[in-house]
Design an enzyme around this catalytic site. Structure first.
Site, mmCIF file in Angstrom:
data_model
loop_
_atom_site.group_PDB
_atom_site.id
_atom_site.type_symbol
_atom_site.label_atom_id
_atom_site.label_comp_id
_atom_site.label_asym_id
_atom_site.label_seq_id
_atom_site.Cartn_x
_atom_site.Cartn_y
_atom_site.Cartn_z
ATOM 1 N N ARG A 282 49.906 1.433 14.386
ATOM 2 C CA ARG A 282 50.189 1.486 15.831
ATOM 3 C C ARG A 282 51.636 1.157 16.141
ATOM 4 O O ARG A 282 52.184 1.631 17.134
ATOM 5 C CB ARG A 282 49.211 0.581 16.594
ATOM 6 C CG ARG A 282 47.852 1.249 16.774
ATOM 7 C CD ARG A 282 46.789 0.271 17.183
ATOM 8 N NE ARG A 282 46.305 -0.491 16.037
ATOM 9 C CZ ARG A 282 45.537 -1.565 16.106
ATOM 10 N NH1 ARG A 282 45.173 -2.014 17.281
ATOM 11 N NH2 ARG A 282 45.141 -2.169 15.022
ATOM 12 N N GLU B 108 41.926 -11.903 6.674
ATOM 13 C CA GLU B 108 40.755 -12.765 6.856
ATOM 14 C C GLU B 108 39.884 -12.712 5.593
ATOM 15 O O GLU B 108 39.417 -13.736 5.100
ATOM 16 C CB GLU B 108 39.980 -12.296 8.092
ATOM 17 C CG GLU B 108 39.006 -13.322 8.609
ATOM 18 C CD GLU B 108 38.326 -12.851 9.881
ATOM 19 O OE1 GLU B 108 38.716 -11.789 10.413
ATOM 20 O OE2 GLU B 108 37.393 -13.544 10.319
HETATM 21 C C1 PRP Z 1 46.942 -4.763 13.499
HETATM 22 C C2 PRP Z 1 48.078 -4.719 14.501
HETATM 23 C C3 PRP Z 1 49.166 -5.529 13.846
HETATM 24 C C4 PRP Z 1 48.387 -6.544 13.053
HETATM 25 C C5 PRP Z 1 48.413 -7.885 13.728
HETATM 26 O O1 PRP Z 1 47.177 -3.823 12.522
HETATM 27 O O2 PRP Z 1 48.491 -3.376 14.742
HETATM 28 O O3 PRP Z 1 49.969 -4.752 12.983
HETATM 29 O O4 PRP Z 1 47.027 -6.082 12.967
HETATM 30 O O5 PRP Z 1 47.663 -8.830 13.027
HETATM 31 P P1 PRP Z 1 48.274 -10.110 12.329
HETATM 32 O O6 PRP Z 1 49.312 -10.702 13.264
HETATM 33 O O7 PRP Z 1 47.079 -10.999 12.173
HETATM 34 O O8 PRP Z 1 48.872 -9.697 11.034
HETATM 35 P P2 PRP Z 1 46.085 -3.189 11.551
HETATM 36 O O9 PRP Z 1 46.256 -3.797 10.210
HETATM 37 O O10 PRP Z 1 44.756 -3.238 12.204
HETATM 38 O O11 PRP Z 1 46.624 -1.726 11.378
HETATM 39 P P3 PRP Z 1 46.717 -0.379 12.253
HETATM 40 O O12 PRP Z 1 47.856 -0.554 13.213
HETATM 41 O O13 PRP Z 1 47.029 0.563 11.168
HETATM 42 O O14 PRP Z 1 45.397 -0.156 12.936
#
Ligand code: PRP
Length: 177
Positions: free
Chosen positions: A64, A101
């Site tokens: 994202r 997690e």
């Molecule tokens: C989500 C979000 C951030 C991260 C935040 O990404 O877009 O990058 O988690 O979490 P944190 O502060 O606990 O590290 P995700 O890994 O779900 O990836 P995506 O954007 O590819 O869906």
């Protein structure tokens, strides 16, 4: 911070209960991205921060973060660099693993992404535990980039993400829109 912008952005973020699993309140940015006015305001705000902080590149975090960082880079007249999940970038890469997690994940950046002296603005959608951004900042240091700042769309204030990042920022600002 800009209260009118924050209100506009907040109004376009949808809370989805129990996604992706029970007990989690998911922050869905799809309505924001689909709204031309809100998406343009977000893009412009990110581009303004990139310019004000003297960035020479905008870095987006998969996936994202890409959607926010790439148009901001364009609007600021800057190049874009992706930090990707492991195994997606060709050639020589720096890698950094971090705890999730359950289990762990690895992020990568191409070794030749930055010229000497480059200042980068890091953009992502959410700061939650801070693991993703902390790993990204370590990678950027390895790749020789100087940190201009970090800007996220939203910060989950009930998690200690901001505290976790304190030791990784080298004095650069961490801002939430
Ligand atoms: C989500 C979000 C951030 C991260 C935040 O990404 O877009 O990058 O988690 O979490 P944190 O502060 O606990 O590290 P995700 O890994 O779900 O990836 P995506 O954007 O590819 O869906």
């Amino acid at each position: 911070s800009d209260p009118a912008l924050a209100e506009l952005l907040n109004s376009r973020i949808r809370d989805v209960p129990d996604y992706p699993k029970p007990g989690v309140l998911f922050k869905d940015i799809a309505p924001l991205l689909a709204d031309a006015e809100a998406f343009a305001a977000l893009t412009q705000a990110l581009a303004d921060r990139a310019k004000a902080l003297g960035a020479t590149k905008v870095v987006g975090l998969e996936a994202r973060g890409f959607v926010l960082a790439a148009p901001a880079a364009f609007a600021a007249g800057l190049g874009f660099v992706p930090i990707r999940k492991a195994g997606k970038l060709p050639g020589e890469v720096f890698g950094k693993s971090y705890d999730l997690e359950y289990g762990s994940a690895t992020l990568e950046v191409q070794c030749d992404a930055f010229s000497p002296g480059e200042r980068v603005l890091v953009v992502d959608d959410v700061l939650a535990t801070g693991g993703t951004i902390a790993a990204s900042l370590d990678l950027l240091r390895q790749a020789g980039a100087q940190l201009a700042g970090v800007v996220v769309l939203m910060e989950l204030g009930f998690l200690p993400g901001r505290e976790r990042l304190a030791g990784h920022l080298d004095g650069a600002p961490l801002e939430t829109l």
